[in-house]
Write an enzyme that holds these catalytic residues in place. Structure first.
Site, mmCIF file in Angstrom:
data_model
loop_
_atom_site.group_PDB
_atom_site.id
_atom_site.type_symbol
_atom_site.label_atom_id
_atom_site.label_comp_id
_atom_site.label_asym_id
_atom_site.label_seq_id
_atom_site.Cartn_x
_atom_site.Cartn_y
_atom_site.Cartn_z
ATOM 1 N N GLU A 31 -4.208 -3.386 -13.015
ATOM 2 C CA GLU A 31 -3.936 -4.847 -12.649
ATOM 3 C C GLU A 31 -2.136 -4.668 -12.862
ATOM 4 O O GLU A 31 -1.890 -4.023 -13.816
ATOM 5 C CB GLU A 31 -4.326 -5.895 -13.666
ATOM 6 C CG GLU A 31 -3.817 -7.279 -13.350
ATOM 7 C CD GLU A 31 -3.810 -7.782 -11.794
ATOM 8 O OE1 GLU A 31 -2.892 -8.132 -11.406
ATOM 9 O OE2 GLU A 31 -4.766 -7.916 -11.131
ATOM 10 N N ASP A 52 -0.895 0.465 -11.639
ATOM 11 C CA ASP A 52 -1.100 0.247 -10.103
ATOM 12 C C ASP A 52 -1.987 1.344 -9.637
ATOM 13 O O ASP A 52 -2.088 2.261 -9.861
ATOM 14 C CB ASP A 52 0.449 0.824 -9.609
ATOM 15 C CG ASP A 52 0.698 0.530 -8.170
ATOM 16 O OD1 ASP A 52 -0.394 0.280 -7.475
ATOM 17 O OD2 ASP A 52 1.728 0.602 -7.893
ATOM 18 N N VAL A 53 -2.792 0.398 -8.825
ATOM 19 C CA VAL A 53 -3.894 1.199 -8.057
ATOM 20 C C VAL A 53 -3.478 2.255 -7.201
ATOM 21 O O VAL A 53 -4.409 3.274 -6.950
ATOM 22 C CB VAL A 53 -4.896 0.044 -7.306
ATOM 23 C CG1 VAL A 53 -4.142 -0.554 -5.946
ATOM 24 C CG2 VAL A 53 -6.369 0.467 -6.862
ATOM 25 N N CYS A 75 -6.651 -10.254 -0.078
ATOM 26 C CA CYS A 75 -7.343 -10.963 1.120
ATOM 27 C C CYS A 75 -6.420 -11.747 2.158
ATOM 28 O O CYS A 75 -6.526 -12.154 3.128
ATOM 29 C CB CYS A 75 -8.177 -12.143 0.742
ATOM 30 S SG CYS A 75 -7.347 -13.416 0.086
#
Length: 324
Positions: A31, A52-53, A75
């Site tokens: 997150e 960070d992903v 989304c």
């Protein structure tokens, strides 16, 4: 159980596991919002923040030990409320980072469980692309069954599946309808809609602390036909109207009712003859959280996380099918 949660937000996955009695050994959270991390660490100080992903290859994780991976990838490019750039849009394409991480874990632990969530307004094309990437088709569940909010979502998971003639599908049954209505969760005032509209992350932009200024601001937006968040009228006399002043205020009132009746895009709550947006307690209730869950945050920050988050009772329902 060791868990990796991508796009962790307000940590609903961890809270749901806790609520259904599944013990968590290590919980890794990806997150980047500071206030989301703050809320997560407030409730679960042992959460391991990994950042960070997109930098997942740098994370210090024993991937073979991971039992469950969670993802609520953005989304905005899929939702009817956005610009509909699709799954390859700049934000929603982060879904493929989740797929990459999932495939890496599967190569080390083929039994890893996963849960991916996204909006019910995603196009059939995008749902198909996501389903083929995950090897399973989703179940569609509306949060209205367990809360007072209309929140239509797809859930892809291998927690419980079944094979059809052509595909593997997520086999989570629909939860029981608890019959919770919008009027049941407001702290004061009156509403006209049976269920509240889905909260959005962007709703926080419409929050003004001064109730008079809030009332004027909302009425101006309604008069111009602009989108508004869930609204509440509080009227001690239980009348269906706001103030009946002549001039622009009367025109605003007529516009508000017309838009509510013809589009269904707003929710009205009446209080002291003023229009207000939902408060922080009501926000928590719409997502199935305890009233005080976000008390350490401002209303705007709580709205941002709740509007962008998962419905807690739905995630609990899904996790109840995890074999113990």
């Amino acid at each position: 159980m060791n868990v990796v949660s991508l796009f962790n937000g307000m940590n609903t996955g961890r809270q749901a596991l806790e609520n259904v009695g599944i013990k968590v050994n290590k919980y890794y959270s990806s997150e980047i919002k500071p206030y989301a991390i703050e809320l997560t660490q407030h409730h679960f100080p042992d959460t391991i923040q990994v950042g960070d992903v997109t930098k997942w290859k740098e994370w210090d994780i024993d991937w073979q030990s991971i039992d469950l991976i969670l993802s609520g990838s953005p989304c905005q490019d899929l939702s009817a409320a956005g610009k509909r750039a699709g799954i390859n849009g700049s934000r929603s394409s982060l879904f493929f980072v989740f797929v990459e991480i999932l495939e890496h874990i599967k190569s080390l632990n083929p039994k890893v469980l996963f849960l991916q969530e996204n909006v019910g307004s995603a196009s059939k094309l995008d749902v198909g692309i996501m389903s083929r990437a995950l090897g399973v088709y989703p179940v569609r569940i509306n949060s209205k069954l367990v809360t007072a909010q209309l929140r239509d979502r797809y859930y892809w998971s291998n927690i419980k599946t079944k094979e059809t003639m052509f595909d593997i599908v997520t086999d989570i049954p629909q939860p029981k309808d608890l019959g919770i209505m919008f009027k049941d969760i407001v702290t004061g005032g009156r509403v006209e809609r049976v269920k509240a509209n889905a909260m959005l992350e962007s709703d926080y932009k419409h929050i003004i602390k001064d109730e008079i200024k809030q009332d004027i601001y909302i009425k101006k937006r309604l008069a111009k036909g602009k989108q508004t968040p869930n609204l509440i009228y509080v009227d001690v006399d239980k009348h269906c109207c706001l103030k009946t002043d002549i001039g622009s205020q009367t025109r605003n009132q007529k516009s508000m009712y017309h838009r509510n009746e013809t589009t269904g895009m707003i929710t009205l709550i009446y209080e002291n003859e003023l229009v207000r947006t939902i408060n922080q307690i009501e926000m928590c209730r719409l997502q199935g959280f305890p009233d005080n869950y976000c008390d350490i945050l401002t209303t705007a920050k709580a709205n941002s996380l709740l509007g962008d988050g998962w419905t807690l009772p739905i995630i609990e329902h899904i996790f109840n099918f995890i074999e113990r």
